[in-house]
Design a protein around this motif. Sequence first.
Motif, PDB file in Angstrom:
ATOM      1  N   TYR A  16       8.273   6.420 -15.211  1.00  0.00           N
ATOM      2  CA  TYR A  16       8.630   5.732 -14.086  1.00  0.00           C
ATOM      3  C   TYR A  16       9.995   5.165 -14.173  1.00  0.00           C
ATOM      4  CZ  TYR A  16       3.642   6.632 -13.089  1.00  0.00           C
ATOM      5  OH  TYR A  16       2.349   7.485 -12.819  1.00  0.00           O
ATOM      6  N   TYR A  63      -5.639   9.342 -15.109  1.00  0.00           N
ATOM      7  CA  TYR A  63      -4.896   9.123 -13.565  1.00  0.00           C
ATOM      8  C   TYR A  63      -3.325   9.321 -13.551  1.00  0.00           C
ATOM      9  CZ  TYR A  63      -2.661   7.538  -9.221  1.00  0.00           C
ATOM     10  OH  TYR A  63      -2.130   7.454  -8.273  1.00  0.00           O
ATOM     11  N   ARG A  66      -1.536  12.659 -14.055  1.00  0.00           N
ATOM     12  CA  ARG A  66      -1.619  13.462 -12.951  1.00  0.00           C
ATOM     13  C   ARG A  66      -0.637  12.877 -11.846  1.00  0.00           C
ATOM     14  NH1 ARG A  66      -6.747  16.619 -11.042  1.00  0.00           N
ATOM     15  NH2 ARG A  66      -5.856  17.320  -9.327  1.00  0.00           N
ATOM     16  N   ASP A  67      -0.674  11.524 -11.814  1.00  0.00           N
ATOM     17  CA  ASP A  67       0.283  10.885 -10.937  1.00  0.00           C
ATOM     18  C   ASP A  67       1.817  11.245 -11.359  1.00  0.00           C
ATOM     19  OD1 ASP A  67       0.898   8.902  -8.882  1.00  0.00           O
ATOM     20  OD2 ASP A  67       1.904   7.751 -10.432  1.00  0.00           O
ATOM     21  N   ARG A  70       2.957  14.630 -10.400  1.00  0.00           N
ATOM     22  CA  ARG A  70       2.708  14.641  -8.779  1.00  0.00           C
ATOM     23  C   ARG A  70       4.070  13.708  -8.255  1.00  0.00           C
ATOM     24  NH1 ARG A  70      -2.391  12.330  -7.020  1.00  0.00           N
ATOM     25  NH2 ARG A  70      -0.971  10.566  -7.119  1.00  0.00           N
ATOM     26  N   SER A  71       4.417  12.875  -9.021  1.00  0.00           N
ATOM     27  CA  SER A  71       5.461  11.917  -8.524  1.00  0.00           C
ATOM     28  C   SER A  71       6.875  12.756  -8.931  1.00  0.00           C
ATOM     29  CB  SER A  71       5.453  10.515  -9.366  1.00  0.00           C
ATOM     30  OG  SER A  71       4.302   9.824  -8.880  1.00  0.00           O
ATOM     31  N   ALA A  73       7.252  15.694  -8.628  1.00  0.00           N
ATOM     32  CA  ALA A  73       7.479  16.813  -7.747  1.00  0.00           C
ATOM     33  C   ALA A  73       7.829  16.206  -6.301  1.00  0.00           C
ATOM     34  CB  ALA A  73       6.127  17.404  -7.481  1.00  0.00           C
ATOM     35  N   PHE A  74       7.135  14.954  -5.807  1.00  0.00           N
ATOM     36  CA  PHE A  74       7.246  14.118  -4.918  1.00  0.00           C
ATOM     37  C   PHE A  74       8.752  13.728  -4.703  1.00  0.00           C
ATOM     38  CE2 PHE A  74       7.512   9.947  -2.884  1.00  0.00           C
ATOM     39  CZ  PHE A  74       7.357  10.129  -1.611  1.00  0.00           C
ATOM     40  N   VAL A 171       6.269  -7.007 -16.605  1.00  0.00           N
ATOM     41  CA  VAL A 171       5.006  -6.574 -16.832  1.00  0.00           C
ATOM     42  C   VAL A 171       4.784  -5.067 -16.828  1.00  0.00           C
ATOM     43  CG1 VAL A 171       4.063  -8.661 -15.760  1.00  0.00           C
ATOM     44  CG2 VAL A 171       4.496  -6.855 -14.135  1.00  0.00           C
ATOM     45  N   PHE A 183      10.911  -6.847  -9.388  1.00  0.00           N
ATOM     46  CA  PHE A 183      10.243  -5.858  -8.618  1.00  0.00           C
ATOM     47  C   PHE A 183       9.657  -4.849  -9.873  1.00  0.00           C
ATOM     48  CE2 PHE A 183      13.324  -7.502  -5.751  1.00  0.00           C
ATOM     49  CZ  PHE A 183      12.751  -7.480  -4.715  1.00  0.00           C
ATOM     50  N   PHE A 184       8.343  -4.535  -9.934  1.00  0.00           N
ATOM     51  CA  PHE A 184       7.587  -3.683 -10.812  1.00  0.00           C
ATOM     52  C   PHE A 184       7.371  -2.459 -10.229  1.00  0.00           C
ATOM     53  CE2 PHE A 184       3.370  -2.761 -12.609  1.00  0.00           C
ATOM     54  CZ  PHE A 184       3.956  -2.003 -13.632  1.00  0.00           C
ATOM     55  N   ASP A 187       8.016   2.688  -7.671  1.00  0.00           N
ATOM     56  CA  ASP A 187       7.595   2.740  -6.084  1.00  0.00           C
ATOM     57  C   ASP A 187       7.820   1.616  -5.388  1.00  0.00           C
ATOM     58  OD1 ASP A 187       5.828   1.053  -7.392  1.00  0.00           O
ATOM     59  OD2 ASP A 187       4.418   2.770  -7.613  1.00  0.00           O
ATOM     60  N   ARG A 188       8.653   0.477  -5.927  1.00  0.00           N
ATOM     61  CA  ARG A 188       9.189  -0.698  -5.384  1.00  0.00           C
ATOM     62  C   ARG A 188      10.816  -0.658  -5.189  1.00  0.00           C
ATOM     63  NH1 ARG A 188       4.978  -1.543  -4.582  1.00  0.00           N
ATOM     64  NH2 ARG A 188       3.461  -3.247  -4.878  1.00  0.00           N
TER      65      ARG A 188
ATOM     66  N   LYS B  60       0.535 -11.099 -15.299  1.00  0.00           N
ATOM     67  CA  LYS B  60       0.425 -10.128 -14.040  1.00  0.00           C
ATOM     68  C   LYS B  60       0.151 -10.937 -13.107  1.00  0.00           C
ATOM     69  CE  LYS B  60      -0.681  -5.537 -15.833  1.00  0.00           C
ATOM     70  NZ  LYS B  60      -1.735  -4.257 -15.873  1.00  0.00           N
ATOM     71  N   TYR B  63       3.169 -12.270 -11.332  1.00  0.00           N
ATOM     72  CA  TYR B  63       3.860 -11.388 -10.782  1.00  0.00           C
ATOM     73  C   TYR B  63       3.324 -10.821  -9.549  1.00  0.00           C
ATOM     74  CZ  TYR B  63       5.916  -7.011  -9.126  1.00  0.00           C
ATOM     75  OH  TYR B  63       6.634  -6.141  -8.186  1.00  0.00           O
ATOM     76  N   ARG B  70       5.608 -10.883  -0.760  1.00  0.00           N
ATOM     77  CA  ARG B  70       6.705 -10.167  -0.457  1.00  0.00           C
ATOM     78  C   ARG B  70       6.325  -8.794   0.287  1.00  0.00           C
ATOM     79  NH1 ARG B  70       9.237  -9.464  -5.456  1.00  0.00           N
ATOM     80  NH2 ARG B  70       8.112  -7.505  -5.646  1.00  0.00           N
ATOM     81  N   VAL B 171      -9.303   3.951 -10.493  1.00  0.00           N
ATOM     82  CA  VAL B 171      -8.822   2.698 -11.303  1.00  0.00           C
ATOM     83  C   VAL B 171      -8.047   1.587 -10.561  1.00  0.00           C
ATOM     84  CG1 VAL B 171      -8.092   4.677 -12.847  1.00  0.00           C
ATOM     85  CG2 VAL B 171      -6.505   4.334 -11.261  1.00  0.00           C
ATOM     86  N   ASP B 187       1.176   1.756  -2.370  1.00  0.00           N
ATOM     87  CA  ASP B 187       2.761   2.331  -2.274  1.00  0.00           C
ATOM     88  C   ASP B 187       2.598   3.575  -2.554  1.00  0.00           C
ATOM     89  OD1 ASP B 187       1.897   2.263  -5.088  1.00  0.00           O
ATOM     90  OD2 ASP B 187       2.909   0.154  -5.328  1.00  0.00           O
ATOM     91  N   ARG B 188       1.395   4.179  -2.839  1.00  0.00           N
ATOM     92  CA  ARG B 188       1.045   5.864  -2.765  1.00  0.00           C
ATOM     93  C   ARG B 188       1.185   6.633  -1.380  1.00  0.00           C
ATOM     94  NH1 ARG B 188       3.370   5.341  -6.359  1.00  0.00           N
ATOM     95  NH2 ARG B 188       3.144   5.908  -8.646  1.00  0.00           N
ATOM     96  N   GLN B 191       3.440   9.036  -0.377  1.00  0.00           N
ATOM     97  CA  GLN B 191       3.196  10.292  -1.364  1.00  0.00           C
ATOM     98  C   GLN B 191       1.929  11.059  -0.802  1.00  0.00           C
ATOM     99  OE1 GLN B 191       2.547  11.188  -6.257  1.00  0.00           O
ATOM    100  NE2 GLN B 191       3.972   9.940  -5.509  1.00  0.00           N
ATOM    101  N   TRP B 194       3.119  13.192   2.195  1.00  0.00           N
ATOM    102  CA  TRP B 194       3.750  14.214   1.514  1.00  0.00           C
ATOM    103  C   TRP B 194       2.878  15.522   1.062  1.00  0.00           C
ATOM    104  CZ3 TRP B 194       3.407  15.242  -3.752  1.00  0.00           C
ATOM    105  CH2 TRP B 194       4.077  16.472  -4.281  1.00  0.00           C
TER     106      TRP B 194
END
Lengths: 201, 201
Positions: A16, A63, A66-67, A70-71, A73-74, A171, A183-184, A187-188, B60, B63, B70, B171, B187-188, B191, B194
């Motif tokens: 990420y 998970y 796979r993500d 896929r991310s 490719a996205f 985090v 911002f974590f 995707d943020r 966490k 955050y 936000r 998850v 946030d997915r 995706q 897509w």
Amino acid sequence: MSAGPIRFYFDFASPYAYFAAAGIDALGAEFGRKVEWRPVLLWAVFKAHGIAAPMDVPAKHAYFVRDMRRSAAFLGLPYVHPARLPLSSHLAARLFHAVAEEEPERAVRLARRVLAAFFAEAVDISDETAMLRLAGEVGIGPERATQAMKGPWGRALLEGAVADAIADGVVGSPYFLVDGEGFFGADRLPQLRWFLSEGRG
Amino acid sequence: MSAGPIRFYFDFASPYAYFAAAGIDALGAEFGRKVEWRPVLLWAVFKAHGIAAPMDVPAKHAYFVRDMRRSAAFLGLPYVHPARLPLSSHLAARLFHAVAEEEPERAVRLARRVLAAFFAEAVDISDETAMLRLAGEVGIGPERATQAMKGPWGRALLEGAVADAIADGVVGSPYFLVDGEGFFGADRLPQLRWFLSEGRG
């Protein structure tokens, strides 16, 4: 008053971070914000906060692998899932910080090269020989690189970066800090853009 | 062959479920996919997978509370951070599943009402009286609602939904499952869009 920087905390072994790195400098430039790249060791940050590493939990591991694919490719980014993940990125992170002290721009070029090698070219960045080659590709000689990766200076600088990350409430990877707001996640980025454009920064 | 459904797993006490709920039905309609709302108890899913609840980890928690407020502003949704979070959403989830067996559309109306009440109107959805009022607002009488929330039927249906979620590799909340592909997080949604539009589904 000039606008404050975007501090970009990440781990070189985080897909990420690779995804976010593709867009963060352009975002900073768009809003006149300097981007401070800050590689850390995520396991050390997790340990300090009592956070279980996601890749150590079987359901999350399944998970996220796979993500990650896929991310990529996205986002339209080349991606070869690393043979080993998680993996310790301390060599790359020490090298980055030692170089950044003297040549911040070269350090960012190194960071981009390392992320691309690890996530698109199946290079093992925990291997010293591989790291010397990547360093050479951005103009960092073997003696300087070895000193940075194995000597006390690179180690101390990385420890400082990890301590900063813990204090800043990081985090996970990537984690962006701008004007005190964190911002974590890759995707943020859309939300970070909104934050900067609405003048909330 | 008709296109398969989007299964929408969530916990009524998840702000990110509230955020995702705002857009998921329109997304399903756009691609001719039925949306199957499946409220579960996230703590039970976490327990089965050995996942630590994010809100139980102080760094966490700090955050995510900030990110929740936000994200609501970013999405333009009304939001009042609940006085208690996490909180057990078993009454709402049992009621949903019992109603969904007979009147699936009314159950979805109930789900939207519950999410709005909890995240925008400071209603405590773990309180039975509050839940009876919300049920009444979507045409579910007090006797039927009480039976669903306290009787064995609602409990058994919810247990089945939790077992399905565990088997489906959920998850976190929200989690979307479509054509065997899982998407975790509000946030997915870009995706997921897509994925559906590229015909990968």
